[in-house]
Design a protein around this motif. Structure first.
Motif, PDB file in Angstrom:
ATOM      1  N   ALA A 127       4.305   7.897 -15.741  1.00  0.00           N
ATOM      2  CA  ALA A 127       4.583   8.230 -14.345  1.00  0.00           C
ATOM      3  C   ALA A 127       5.944   8.906 -14.204  1.00  0.00           C
ATOM      4  O   ALA A 127       6.085   9.924 -13.501  1.00  0.00           O
ATOM      5  N   ASP A 128       6.961   8.371 -14.869  1.00  0.00           N
ATOM      6  CA  ASP A 128       8.290   8.987 -14.799  1.00  0.00           C
ATOM      7  C   ASP A 128       8.301  10.373 -15.430  1.00  0.00           C
ATOM      8  O   ASP A 128       8.928  11.308 -14.909  1.00  0.00           O
TER       9      ASP A 128
ATOM     10  N   LEU B  94       5.378  16.937 -10.983  1.00  0.00           N
ATOM     11  CA  LEU B  94       4.338  16.397 -10.116  1.00  0.00           C
ATOM     12  C   LEU B  94       4.974  15.617  -8.973  1.00  0.00           C
ATOM     13  O   LEU B  94       5.856  14.783  -9.199  1.00  0.00           O
ATOM     14  N   PRO B  95       4.554  15.846  -7.737  1.00  0.00           N
ATOM     15  CA  PRO B  95       5.073  15.064  -6.613  1.00  0.00           C
ATOM     16  C   PRO B  95       4.667  13.602  -6.758  1.00  0.00           C
ATOM     17  O   PRO B  95       3.571  13.286  -7.237  1.00  0.00           O
ATOM     18  N   ALA B  96       5.536  12.703  -6.352  1.00  0.00           N
ATOM     19  CA  ALA B  96       5.267  11.268  -6.501  1.00  0.00           C
ATOM     20  C   ALA B  96       3.998  10.848  -5.781  1.00  0.00           C
ATOM     21  O   ALA B  96       3.279   9.965  -6.252  1.00  0.00           O
TER      22      ALA B  96
ATOM     23  N   MET C   4      -1.253   8.533  -9.039  1.00  0.00           N
ATOM     24  CA  MET C   4      -1.871   7.239  -8.773  1.00  0.00           C
ATOM     25  C   MET C   4      -1.994   6.471 -10.079  1.00  0.00           C
ATOM     26  O   MET C   4      -2.245   7.062 -11.125  1.00  0.00           O
ATOM     27  N   TYR C   5      -1.805   5.157 -10.025  1.00  0.00           N
ATOM     28  CA  TYR C   5      -1.913   4.384 -11.250  1.00  0.00           C
ATOM     29  C   TYR C   5      -2.530   3.017 -10.976  1.00  0.00           C
ATOM     30  O   TYR C   5      -2.497   2.505  -9.861  1.00  0.00           O
ATOM     31  N   GLU C   6      -3.118   2.460 -12.029  1.00  0.00           N
ATOM     32  CA  GLU C   6      -3.555   1.069 -12.040  1.00  0.00           C
ATOM     33  C   GLU C   6      -3.165   0.472 -13.381  1.00  0.00           C
ATOM     34  O   GLU C   6      -3.341   1.110 -14.419  1.00  0.00           O
ATOM     35  N   ARG C   7      -2.625  -0.745 -13.339  1.00  0.00           N
ATOM     36  CA  ARG C   7      -2.237  -1.433 -14.567  1.00  0.00           C
ATOM     37  C   ARG C   7      -3.271  -2.491 -14.916  1.00  0.00           C
ATOM     38  O   ARG C   7      -4.126  -2.843 -14.119  1.00  0.00           O
ATOM     39  N   PHE C   8      -3.133  -3.040 -16.134  1.00  0.00           N
ATOM     40  CA  PHE C   8      -4.007  -4.123 -16.556  1.00  0.00           C
ATOM     41  C   PHE C   8      -3.635  -5.439 -15.893  1.00  0.00           C
ATOM     42  O   PHE C   8      -4.417  -6.373 -15.876  1.00  0.00           O
ATOM     43  N   ASP C   9      -2.413  -5.552 -15.407  1.00  0.00           N
ATOM     44  CA  ASP C   9      -2.014  -6.737 -14.670  1.00  0.00           C
ATOM     45  C   ASP C   9      -1.320  -6.275 -13.403  1.00  0.00           C
ATOM     46  O   ASP C   9      -1.153  -5.089 -13.165  1.00  0.00           O
ATOM     47  N   TYR C  10      -0.919  -7.249 -12.564  1.00  0.00           N
ATOM     48  CA  TYR C  10      -0.363  -6.902 -11.268  1.00  0.00           C
ATOM     49  C   TYR C  10       1.144  -7.077 -11.210  1.00  0.00           C
ATOM     50  O   TYR C  10       1.731  -7.220 -10.141  1.00  0.00           O
TER      51      TYR C  10
ATOM     52  N   ARG D  66       9.963   4.998 -11.418  1.00  0.00           N
ATOM     53  CA  ARG D  66      10.544   5.390 -10.142  1.00  0.00           C
ATOM     54  C   ARG D  66       9.594   5.084  -8.982  1.00  0.00           C
ATOM     55  O   ARG D  66      10.038   4.744  -7.876  1.00  0.00           O
ATOM     56  N   LEU D  67       8.297   5.188  -9.227  1.00  0.00           N
ATOM     57  CA  LEU D  67       7.325   4.831  -8.194  1.00  0.00           C
ATOM     58  C   LEU D  67       7.405   3.343  -7.880  1.00  0.00           C
ATOM     59  O   LEU D  67       7.299   2.932  -6.720  1.00  0.00           O
ATOM     60  N   ASP D  68       7.595   2.525  -8.914  1.00  0.00           N
ATOM     61  CA  ASP D  68       7.725   1.082  -8.703  1.00  0.00           C
ATOM     62  C   ASP D  68       9.000   0.754  -7.943  1.00  0.00           C
ATOM     63  O   ASP D  68       9.008  -0.120  -7.057  1.00  0.00           O
ATOM     64  N   ARG D  69      10.074   1.442  -8.277  1.00  0.00           N
ATOM     65  CA  ARG D  69      11.333   1.173  -7.581  1.00  0.00           C
ATOM     66  C   ARG D  69      11.238   1.587  -6.121  1.00  0.00           C
ATOM     67  O   ARG D  69      11.773   0.909  -5.233  1.00  0.00           O
TER      68      ARG D  69
END
Length: 490
Positions: A436-437, A444-446, A450-456, A462-465
């Motif tokens: 993503a970073d 690519l614009p933020a 789109m993302y999905e992880r195996f856990d939550y 930077r998207l997480d922050r």
């Protein structure tokens, strides 16, 4: 701007509606701050500012506790516009600040006493925790502390998944029920008809949520019947399940990339369900799920017999192309993250997608790759460029070896306009964070990533922050509400 995701779900039907993220945030603030407004409208005996602050925090914290029941990711109207990662990350974050508020709520009451007489303040605090009058509040605090602690540590505890989930819901109900009882029996403001009525409504809401999750949805798992048509090994420890509706059962309305909760056999009860991404196109009848052996339930997934009754609850999630305008699609999968990515790819093939598609698929070793023949065949129907990347080598491996770094991503994007490219990433947390970073650095614009992880768990991209800053913004909004409540009552 063209919409590259024009799928309308199965047989042209429209999937469930959802609230925009801004509306969800606004609704959350409104619910949590509502008791402060109702308290402000009451006439009570004067209190010092510290007492007002303690009362205000207690009111907001209890409202936020009840709101936790609808931020569990199981209500598409709430999570549909946000994604399961973000909703569950918020659920975890909010649980900690609810616990913190519950912890300091009685302490703030004694601050003026502590300033004048520390010994008396300690005696007064001890009374809060020991007198029968306050017992339900102590139970709520203890249950809430145990809930958040077990939730944080459950991966390291010898608890089966189903037992942990049962413990979680029981502790949540105990904490909320005891907290509501504490407010109604001890709370100075909650003695009023309007605020006590609010707490009864919130209690009824919690009861309704539980009935929906464990009553109505249990019934649906048995009335909307599915059967396992086949289970096929597609890679090392990876299985593909073909699940078909029993005649008379309505097809599932979903969008490619979403997920469902699955139960099987006699265990078709919501407590025993597990989330799996749909690796299929709505254009095909039934559902395909790609599942990795990774736990008590999934380790025996390959032994399920043909014809096994299957319970399906869903769809959920917003890992879809719908509404994401752009000229090109970049699909990135790590390990079993290929499941929703294959769903999107299969749907692009089924719909005759004409714009460029780039696919990067990474796995630990060559025997971990699934669906390679199908991915190769898709190149004859799509403008598709594929990068297969194994971390380790093998004698029969002819594709690339190493990690999905920025240089490889740059090569994959060659010829595309990054600002008009939509990226869909699914895989392990560290991979998702790094990719993503890198994509943001590559232009690519933020809001197109789109993302999905195996856990939550929250990541560190930077998207997480940015997501955490928004969470803190909601917390700050609640804090400002309490501060305003204290100021107007002073």
């Amino acid at each position: 701007m063209p919409d590259i995701g024009t799928d309308q779900g199965a047989r042209g039907a429209r999937p469930s509606p959802h609230l925009p993220p801004v509306a969800v945030a606004g609704l959350y603030l409104a619910v949590c701050l509502a008791p402060l407004v109702l308290a402000y409208l009451q006439s009570v005996a004067p209190m010092v500012a510290w007492g007002m602050a303690a009362a205000g925090l207690g009111l907001v914290g209890l409202a936020a506790m009840t709101a936790q029941f609808v931020t569990s990711g199981r209500f598409q109207i709430i999570s549909g516009g946000l994604g399961i990662d973000r909703v569950m990350a918020f659920h975890k974050t909010a649980a900690w600040w609810v616990f913190l508020v519950a912890l300091i709520h009685p302490v703030i009451y004694i601050v003026p006493t502590y300033i004048a007489d520390p010994a008396l303040a300690i005696e007064r605090l001890w009374a809060y925790y020991t007198l029968p009058h306050y017992r339900s509040g102590v139970i709520a605090l203890f249950a809430l502390g145990l809930l958040v602690s077990v939730a944080a540590l459950h991966r390291h505890l010898p608890l089966p998944y189903e037992l942990w989930r049962a413990t979680h819901i029981v502790l949540a109900l105990v904490a909320t029920g005891a907290g509501l009882h504490h407010a109604l029996t001890v709370g100075r403001f909650s003695a009023s008809a309007s605020l006590s009525g609010f707490w009864w409504v919130m209690g009824a809401l919690v009861a309704g949520v539980v009935l929906i999750l464990y009553g109505w949805r249990w019934a649906r798992l048995h009335t909307r019947q599915w059967r396992l048509a086949s289970v096929t090994k597609v890679a090392d420890r990876l299985w593909e399940l073909d699940i078909q509706p029993v005649p008379g059962t309505r097809p599932l309305v979903y969008r490619a990339g979403q997920f469902v909760w699955l139960t099987e056999g006699t265990r078709r009860f919501p407590l025993f369900d597990h989330p799996f991404s749909i690796a299929d196109s709505p254009a095909r009848q039934g559902l395909s799920l790609i599942v990795k052996e990774a736990g008590d339930f999934t380790n025996r997934i390959g032994t399920l017999a043909k014809g096994t009754p299957i319970g399906i609850d869903g769809p959920y999630g917003n890992f879809t192309l719908k509404g994401r305008g752009g000229d090109a699609v970049l699909l990135i999968a790590g390990g079993v993250g290929i499941a929703p990515v294959m769903g999107i790819l299969r749907d692009l093939v089924a719909r005759g997608h004409s714009r460029p598609v780039r696919l990067a698929y990474a796995a630990g070793m060559p025997r971990n790759f699934a669906c390679l023949d199908e991915i190769g065949a898709a190149a004859s129907k799509l403008d598709l460029t594929t990068l297969l990347l194994s971390e380790t080598d093998a004698t029969d491996w002819t594709s690339e070896i190493g990690l999905l770094d920025r240089a490889r991503l740059s090569d994959l994007l060659r010829g595309l306009n990054p600002k008009q490219t939509v990226a869909m990433i699914c895989g392990p947390g560290p991979m998702v964070t790094a990719v993503a970073d890198d994509l943001i650095d590559l232009g690519l614009p933020a809001d197109r990533i789109m993302y999905e992880r195996f856990d939550y768990s929250e990541g560190a991209s930077r998207l997480d922050r940015r997501m955490r800053r928004r969470f803190l913004g909601l917390a700050a909004g609640l804090g400002l509400g309490v501060a305003a409540f204290v100021a107007v009552q002073a």
